[in-house]
Design a protein around this motif. Structure first.
Motif, PDB file in Angstrom:
ATOM      1  N   THR A  35      71.483  40.943  50.110  1.00  0.00           N
ATOM      2  CA  THR A  35      71.750  39.819  51.344  1.00  0.00           C
ATOM      3  C   THR A  35      70.506  39.966  52.221  1.00  0.00           C
ATOM      4  OG1 THR A  35      73.232  39.129  53.106  1.00  0.00           O
ATOM      5  CG2 THR A  35      72.696  41.581  52.988  1.00  0.00           C
ATOM      6  N   ILE A  36      70.252  39.110  52.765  1.00  0.00           N
ATOM      7  CA  ILE A  36      69.029  39.212  53.798  1.00  0.00           C
ATOM      8  C   ILE A  36      69.461  38.247  55.090  1.00  0.00           C
ATOM      9  CG2 ILE A  36      67.020  37.771  54.429  1.00  0.00           C
ATOM     10  CD1 ILE A  36      66.446  37.666  51.305  1.00  0.00           C
ATOM     11  N   ALA A  37      69.001  38.935  56.207  1.00  0.00           N
ATOM     12  CA  ALA A  37      69.114  38.638  57.850  1.00  0.00           C
ATOM     13  C   ALA A  37      67.823  38.251  58.396  1.00  0.00           C
ATOM     14  CB  ALA A  37      69.993  39.677  58.342  1.00  0.00           C
ATOM     15  N   THR A  38      67.844  36.654  58.430  1.00  0.00           N
ATOM     16  CA  THR A  38      66.824  36.334  59.268  1.00  0.00           C
ATOM     17  C   THR A  38      67.156  36.281  60.913  1.00  0.00           C
ATOM     18  OG1 THR A  38      65.973  34.949  57.384  1.00  0.00           O
ATOM     19  CG2 THR A  38      65.097  34.512  59.376  1.00  0.00           C
ATOM     20  N   HIS A  39      66.420  37.066  61.628  1.00  0.00           N
ATOM     21  CA  HIS A  39      66.623  37.026  63.102  1.00  0.00           C
ATOM     22  C   HIS A  39      65.684  36.066  63.939  1.00  0.00           C
ATOM     23  CE1 HIS A  39      69.039  40.571  62.243  1.00  0.00           C
ATOM     24  NE2 HIS A  39      68.069  41.188  61.553  1.00  0.00           N
ATOM     25  N   TYR A  40      66.312  35.317  64.538  1.00  0.00           N
ATOM     26  CA  TYR A  40      65.672  34.409  65.294  1.00  0.00           C
ATOM     27  C   TYR A  40      66.028  34.985  66.935  1.00  0.00           C
ATOM     28  CZ  TYR A  40      66.002  31.146  61.414  1.00  0.00           C
ATOM     29  OH  TYR A  40      65.760  30.499  60.243  1.00  0.00           O
ATOM     30  N   PRO A  41      65.358  34.470  67.922  1.00  0.00           N
ATOM     31  CA  PRO A  41      65.764  34.902  69.259  1.00  0.00           C
ATOM     32  C   PRO A  41      67.230  34.479  69.675  1.00  0.00           C
ATOM     33  CG  PRO A  41      63.470  33.872  69.264  1.00  0.00           C
ATOM     34  CD  PRO A  41      64.231  33.491  67.876  1.00  0.00           C
ATOM     35  N   GLU A  42      67.627  33.437  69.095  1.00  0.00           N
ATOM     36  CA  GLU A  42      68.966  32.963  69.403  1.00  0.00           C
ATOM     37  C   GLU A  42      70.104  33.171  68.689  1.00  0.00           C
ATOM     38  OE1 GLU A  42      65.719  29.953  70.585  1.00  0.00           O
ATOM     39  OE2 GLU A  42      66.309  31.228  68.904  1.00  0.00           O
ATOM     40  N   GLN A  43      69.755  33.688  67.524  1.00  0.00           N
ATOM     41  CA  GLN A  43      71.046  34.086  66.454  1.00  0.00           C
ATOM     42  C   GLN A  43      70.461  34.540  65.139  1.00  0.00           C
ATOM     43  OE1 GLN A  43      72.876  30.313  65.638  1.00  0.00           O
ATOM     44  NE2 GLN A  43      71.853  29.621  64.000  1.00  0.00           N
ATOM     45  N   THR A  44      71.170  35.185  64.175  1.00  0.00           N
ATOM     46  CA  THR A  44      70.833  35.630  63.022  1.00  0.00           C
ATOM     47  C   THR A  44      71.450  34.576  61.838  1.00  0.00           C
ATOM     48  OG1 THR A  44      70.507  38.065  63.804  1.00  0.00           O
ATOM     49  CG2 THR A  44      71.089  37.608  61.359  1.00  0.00           C
ATOM     50  N   LYS A  88      64.567  22.574  69.933  1.00  0.00           N
ATOM     51  CA  LYS A  88      65.730  21.574  70.569  1.00  0.00           C
ATOM     52  C   LYS A  88      66.702  20.889  69.959  1.00  0.00           C
ATOM     53  CE  LYS A  88      66.106  17.681  73.629  1.00  0.00           C
ATOM     54  NZ  LYS A  88      65.333  16.422  74.214  1.00  0.00           N
ATOM     55  N   VAL A  89      66.600  20.718  68.614  1.00  0.00           N
ATOM     56  CA  VAL A  89      67.637  20.113  67.941  1.00  0.00           C
ATOM     57  C   VAL A  89      68.352  21.196  67.164  1.00  0.00           C
ATOM     58  CG1 VAL A  89      68.238  18.509  65.917  1.00  0.00           C
ATOM     59  CG2 VAL A  89      66.441  17.851  67.726  1.00  0.00           C
ATOM     60  N   SER A  90      67.700  22.111  66.295  1.00  0.00           N
ATOM     61  CA  SER A  90      68.557  23.183  65.730  1.00  0.00           C
ATOM     62  C   SER A  90      68.948  24.239  66.621  1.00  0.00           C
ATOM     63  CB  SER A  90      67.267  23.964  64.642  1.00  0.00           C
ATOM     64  OG  SER A  90      66.561  24.720  65.299  1.00  0.00           O
ATOM     65  N   GLY A  91      68.352  24.259  67.704  1.00  0.00           N
ATOM     66  CA  GLY A  91      68.572  25.331  68.660  1.00  0.00           C
ATOM     67  C   GLY A  91      68.152  26.740  68.440  1.00  0.00           C
ATOM     68  N   VAL A  92      67.051  26.882  67.495  1.00  0.00           N
ATOM     69  CA  VAL A  92      66.707  28.410  67.149  1.00  0.00           C
ATOM     70  C   VAL A  92      65.157  28.132  67.088  1.00  0.00           C
ATOM     71  CG1 VAL A  92      68.524  29.363  65.942  1.00  0.00           C
ATOM     72  CG2 VAL A  92      67.022  27.910  64.632  1.00  0.00           C
ATOM     73  N   LEU A 126      77.754  25.483  66.792  1.00  0.00           N
ATOM     74  CA  LEU A 126      76.263  25.634  66.474  1.00  0.00           C
ATOM     75  C   LEU A 126      75.468  25.341  67.538  1.00  0.00           C
ATOM     76  CD1 LEU A 126      76.564  24.002  62.681  1.00  0.00           C
ATOM     77  CD2 LEU A 126      76.026  26.415  63.454  1.00  0.00           C
ATOM     78  N   PRO A 127      74.164  25.917  67.786  1.00  0.00           N
ATOM     79  CA  PRO A 127      73.409  25.637  68.949  1.00  0.00           C
ATOM     80  C   PRO A 127      72.619  24.302  68.773  1.00  0.00           C
ATOM     81  CG  PRO A 127      72.250  27.268  67.476  1.00  0.00           C
ATOM     82  CD  PRO A 127      73.720  27.022  66.936  1.00  0.00           C
ATOM     83  N   GLY A 128      71.867  23.740  69.647  1.00  0.00           N
ATOM     84  CA  GLY A 128      71.063  22.514  69.766  1.00  0.00           C
ATOM     85  C   GLY A 128      71.894  21.330  69.777  1.00  0.00           C
ATOM     86  N   ASP A 129      70.978  20.355  69.455  1.00  0.00           N
ATOM     87  CA  ASP A 129      71.429  18.937  69.471  1.00  0.00           C
ATOM     88  C   ASP A 129      71.826  18.503  68.136  1.00  0.00           C
ATOM     89  OD1 ASP A 129      72.125  16.177  69.836  1.00  0.00           O
ATOM     90  OD2 ASP A 129      69.994  15.852  70.585  1.00  0.00           O
ATOM     91  N   ARG A 130      72.817  18.992  67.706  1.00  0.00           N
ATOM     92  CA  ARG A 130      73.266  18.573  66.105  1.00  0.00           C
ATOM     93  C   ARG A 130      73.492  17.252  65.694  1.00  0.00           C
ATOM     94  NH1 ARG A 130      72.341  23.132  62.797  1.00  0.00           N
ATOM     95  NH2 ARG A 130      71.758  24.645  64.035  1.00  0.00           N
ATOM     96  N   ALA A 179      69.649  29.054  53.545  1.00  0.00           N
ATOM     97  CA  ALA A 179      69.220  30.403  53.915  1.00  0.00           C
ATOM     98  C   ALA A 179      68.760  30.590  55.165  1.00  0.00           C
ATOM     99  CB  ALA A 179      68.153  31.285  52.764  1.00  0.00           C
ATOM    100  N   LEU A 180      67.947  29.583  55.768  1.00  0.00           N
ATOM    101  CA  LEU A 180      67.470  29.536  57.180  1.00  0.00           C
ATOM    102  C   LEU A 180      67.886  28.691  58.102  1.00  0.00           C
ATOM    103  CD1 LEU A 180      63.610  29.942  55.930  1.00  0.00           C
ATOM    104  CD2 LEU A 180      65.144  31.787  56.895  1.00  0.00           C
ATOM    105  N   GLY A 181      68.657  27.615  57.522  1.00  0.00           N
ATOM    106  CA  GLY A 181      69.427  26.847  58.686  1.00  0.00           C
ATOM    107  C   GLY A 181      68.493  25.520  58.603  1.00  0.00           C
TER     108      GLY A 181
END
Length: 260
Positions: free
Chosen positions: A52-61, A146-150, A244-248, A258-260
């Motif tokens: 498994t892989i976890a990609t850590h953004y400031p806002e979420q993983t 802004k749009v993806s939230g990450v 989900l974050p951002g302006d979806r 894998a990265l959104g």
């Protein structure tokens, strides 16, 4: 059974595991994910058992690449791997129907879907976009955040370096070859489904086999009308948040699941 961090030296084994479970080998994808994320592998005496892989953004993983070898299937290893990378923060992932019950048990819930499409685009080019350059990086990152939230500048740095970014007055679409025979289109940010279709046309025309994951009914109808086939849906799931974050409303396709 040993649980340890994955390294670049493990990529061939990861690709073999992918192939054994009917996923593409995609060694470039594994390298990208391990460069920017935290990969974990479970090993027994015969070799790699699960990943498994976890990609850590400031806002979420973003959790991805949850795979278990057939010889060790249904023994709780996927649960162990995913549980190992979860924390108290927000996490997201894309789940197949087979994997969704496990993720629900771990606190995820479905908040959307994506429909996987691939094939050779047979429609015309739209000529509504131009190719972005390095000077556009800051604007691309700001729009995506802004749009993806990450916040993920590496994604756009990668696209500008090894792929292309199509920019119109109504959105952007990235494209890169995950392997020589397949162009992946995404992320797609567009004001409307019609704007997304125009960007897809510019990115896909004349480029052979393409893949993209979309959810808008209008976009799905467009790509199916022009040569692409559906290969199944995945649920978009989230943990420790309601949405989900951002302006979806403008987020039309991910870069990679894998990265959104």
């Amino acid at each position: 059974m040993e649980l340890r961090r994955l390294t670049f030296d493990d990529i061939p084994a990861c690709a073999d595991l992918s192939e054994s479970r009917s996923w593409p080998r995609d060694e470039n994808k594994w390298k990208l994910l391990l460069t920017h994320g935290e990969g974990w592998g479970l090993f027994d005496d015969e070799g790699l058992v699960g990943t498994t892989i976890a990609t850590h953004y400031p806002e979420q993983t973003a959790v991805s690449m949850v795979l278990v070898a057939e010889r060790r299937a249904r023994q709780g290893h996927a649960r162990r791997l995913v549980s190992h990378v979860l924390d108290t923060g927000v996490s997201t992932l894309y789940a197949t129907k087979m994997g969704q019950p496990l993720y629900e048990q771990l606190g995820f819930r479905a908040v959307g879907f994506t429909d996987i499409h691939a094939g050779v685009y047979t429609g015309p080019i739209s000529n509504t976009s131009h190719i972005a350059g390095p000077s556009d990086l800051d604007d691309l990152v700001a729009l995506d955040t802004k749009v993806s939230g990450v916040t993920r500048p590496f994604l756009w740095e990668t696209l500008l370096a090894v792929g292309s970014v199509h920019v119109s007055s109504h959105g952007v679409a990235g494209a890169w070859r995950i392997r020589p025979d397949t162009l992946v289109i995404g992320p797609i940010i567009a004001d409307s489904p019609a704007d997304a279709c125009a960007l897809i046309a510019d990115a896909a025309a004349g480029n052979g086999r393409v893949r993209l994951d979309v959810h808008d009914p209008e976009v799905i109808a467009f790509v199916r009308e022009h040569g692409l086939e559906s290969y199944g849906e995945c649920a978009v799931m989230i943990r420790n948040a309601d949405r989900l974050p951002g302006d979806r409303s403008r987020f039309r396709a991910p870069f990679l699941q894998a990265l959104g």
